[in-house]
Design an enzyme around this catalytic site. Structure first.
Site: not given
Ligand code: PLI
Length: 459
Positions: A75, A127-128, A218, A261, A385, A451
């Site tokens: 933990y 970003f969303t 970011d 990513k 998008r 979306f």
């Molecule tokens: O999906 P998260 O919570 O791990 O990360 C959010 C996020 C933050 N910044 C940027 C630039 C992103 O691209 C992002 C998430 N992107 C997704 C899910 C995408 O499909 O692009």
């Protein structure tokens, strides 16, 4: 004699495969209708080639899988946390690490710490999830990306750059005290994976320093951004991706990361900062929203896979093949005259739906329509998008973004060049019959990040 091309190829070989289901047109029609013409609501088993996102969809290496077996599921104080912390310090140079379950977990904590009601947060395109957390914390996002970023045809190589004149105007208007930080993304997602240049970043650094404003990075796709700097910016051709990544991070005060990513894992993220006071608050807050500060919503094995993935993500051979594949697809699409955002960005091909379907007004969701048509044609799943992703302002009005795009996002190390051919050919087929395609109307709209779950029907 014809000059011999020097092709890129994957710096790995395939050890295990995942079988895919091939669907018929009738099956796809039924599935798309049931999903309310929203590709997010399709079942993955009904998808042939999944380009919905590059988030959490990459293939881990044998080294990462082996690392999973070394998970220390304590933990508190898991050894994998300390390994991850060491890697973050070594590769990115940030001092303090707070793991989170994914990127938005870090955005939530950071926004709550740094933003006060009425604050302004300038950034290089929204970003969303990032903007939503800034708004939920009481801030207002202001787009200060250069105008070129809003023009799909403009071939400027660094369309992720910040317009420093726009930023200065905002500082003058609101005063530096109202601006807690600049939200600076590398590889700007919504602009088409467009990079920011090191020169622009250095200029941003000196402007913000003068006013005592932080730069929060970011860094979700920082290695991909570094590749474009290496390839296109004067003075960087001889530098490694690793060195460029570290230099980018050194020009910022902290970062939020979706490790799903660049960092080649299926789940995970973090917040990393250099300031002890911010770290202390974040360490306190993470226990409320994510978990103890040495796991932040992750299993020990996830942190180990991330630590190894970060190392692999900054290797020159990896990133050359990764972006090489994206460029291969983009060039194929251009051969078929499919209108795409130029220059080709780092994580996918963005098709210009306004140009593809000029007869469909933005109110009838051209990008949403095109994403549905791609699936109907070949079982290739892409993502809207455009106006649906942009959502509504605080006053309830729709945002109508200039860019109305369909993203063909390429997961890392997952698909082959033959898959890329199939995707381009499918886009070309849909383009050929574009005039017969009709738009959509929204029949269900959720309150946040619509979306993901909105439903549509054909006009
Ligand atoms: O999906 P998260 O919570 O791990 O990360 C959010 C996020 C933050 N910044 C940027 C630039 C992103 O691209 C992002 C998430 N992107 C997704 C899910 C995408 O499909 O692009």
């Amino acid at each position: 004699m014809k000059t011999i091309k020097q092709s890129w190829a994957e710096p790995y070989k395939i050890k295990m495969v995942e079988l895919l289901k091939m669907t018929t047109e009738a099956q796809r029609k039924k599935a798309m209708k049931e999903a309310g013409y929203n590709t997010f609501l399709l079942r993955s088993e009904d998808v042939y080639i999944d380009l919905l996102t590059d988030s959490g969809t990459s293939a881990m290496s044998d080294r990462q899988w082996a690392g999973m077996m070394l998970g220390d599921e304590a933990y508190a104080g898991s050894r994998n946390f300390y390994h991850l912390e060491e890697v973050v310090r070594e590769v990115y140079g940030y001092k303090y690490l707070i793991p989170t379950h994914q990127g938005r977990g870090a955005e939530n904590i950071l926004s709550k710490i740094l933003i006060k009601k009425g604050d302004i947060i300038p950034g290089n395109m929204y970003f969303t999830t990032t903007r939503l957390h800034q708004e939920l914390a009481g801030g207002k996002f202001e787009d200060v990306i250069i105008d070129e970023a809003h023009d799909p045809e403009n071939e400027f190589p660094f369309k992720g750059n910040i317009d420093l004149y726009k930023l200065e105007k905002l500082i003058k208007k609101h005063g530096a005290k109202k601006i807690p930080y600049v939200s600076m993304a590398t590889s700007v997602n919504m602009a088409g994976g467009q990079p920011i240049s090191m020169k622009n970043l250095k200029e941003l650094r000196s402007l913000t320093k003068k006013h005592g404003i932080l730069v929060i990075h970011d860094m979700t796709r920082v290695a991909e951004n570094a590749y474009f700097i290496q390839q296109k910016e004067k003075g960087y051709a001889g530098k490694t991706i690793k060195a460029i990544v570290k230099e980018i991070c050194s020009l910022t005060d902290g970062a939020t990361m979706s490790a799903k990513k660049d960092a080649l894992v299926n789940i995970g993220g973090f917040l990393a900062v250099n300031d002890w006071n911010i770290y202390e608050e974040a360490r306190n807050m993470v226990v409320v929203y994510e978990g103890l500060h040495t796991y932040g919503g992750l299993a020990g094995r996830d942190m180990e896979a991330m630590a190894i993935g970060i190392g692999e993500s900054v290797c020159d051979d990896h990133i050359r093949a990764r972006i090489g594949q994206v460029i291969y697809l983009g060039e194929k699409m251009m051969e078929y005259e499919v209108p795409i955002v130029k220059p080709i960005g780092g994580h996918g091909i963005f098709v210009d739906a306004k140009k593809f379907l000029p007869h469909i007004p933005q109110e009838n969701y051209p990008a949403q329509t095109l994403a549905a048509e791609m699936y109907l044609d070949s079982g290739v799943r892409t993502m809207e998008r455009g106006v649906v992703s942009a959502g509504r302002k605080a006053n309830g009005e729709n945002y109508f973004p200039k860019l109305e795009l369909v993203r063909f996002t390429i997961p890392r190390r997952v698909y082959t060049q033959a898959h890329m051919d199939v995707i381009a050919e499918s886009a070309a087929r849909v383009y050929e019959r574009r005039r017969s395609i009709k738009g959509l109307q929204m029949i269900y709209e959720p309150k946040y990040l619509r979306f993901f779950q909105a439903k549509f029907e054909k006009l």
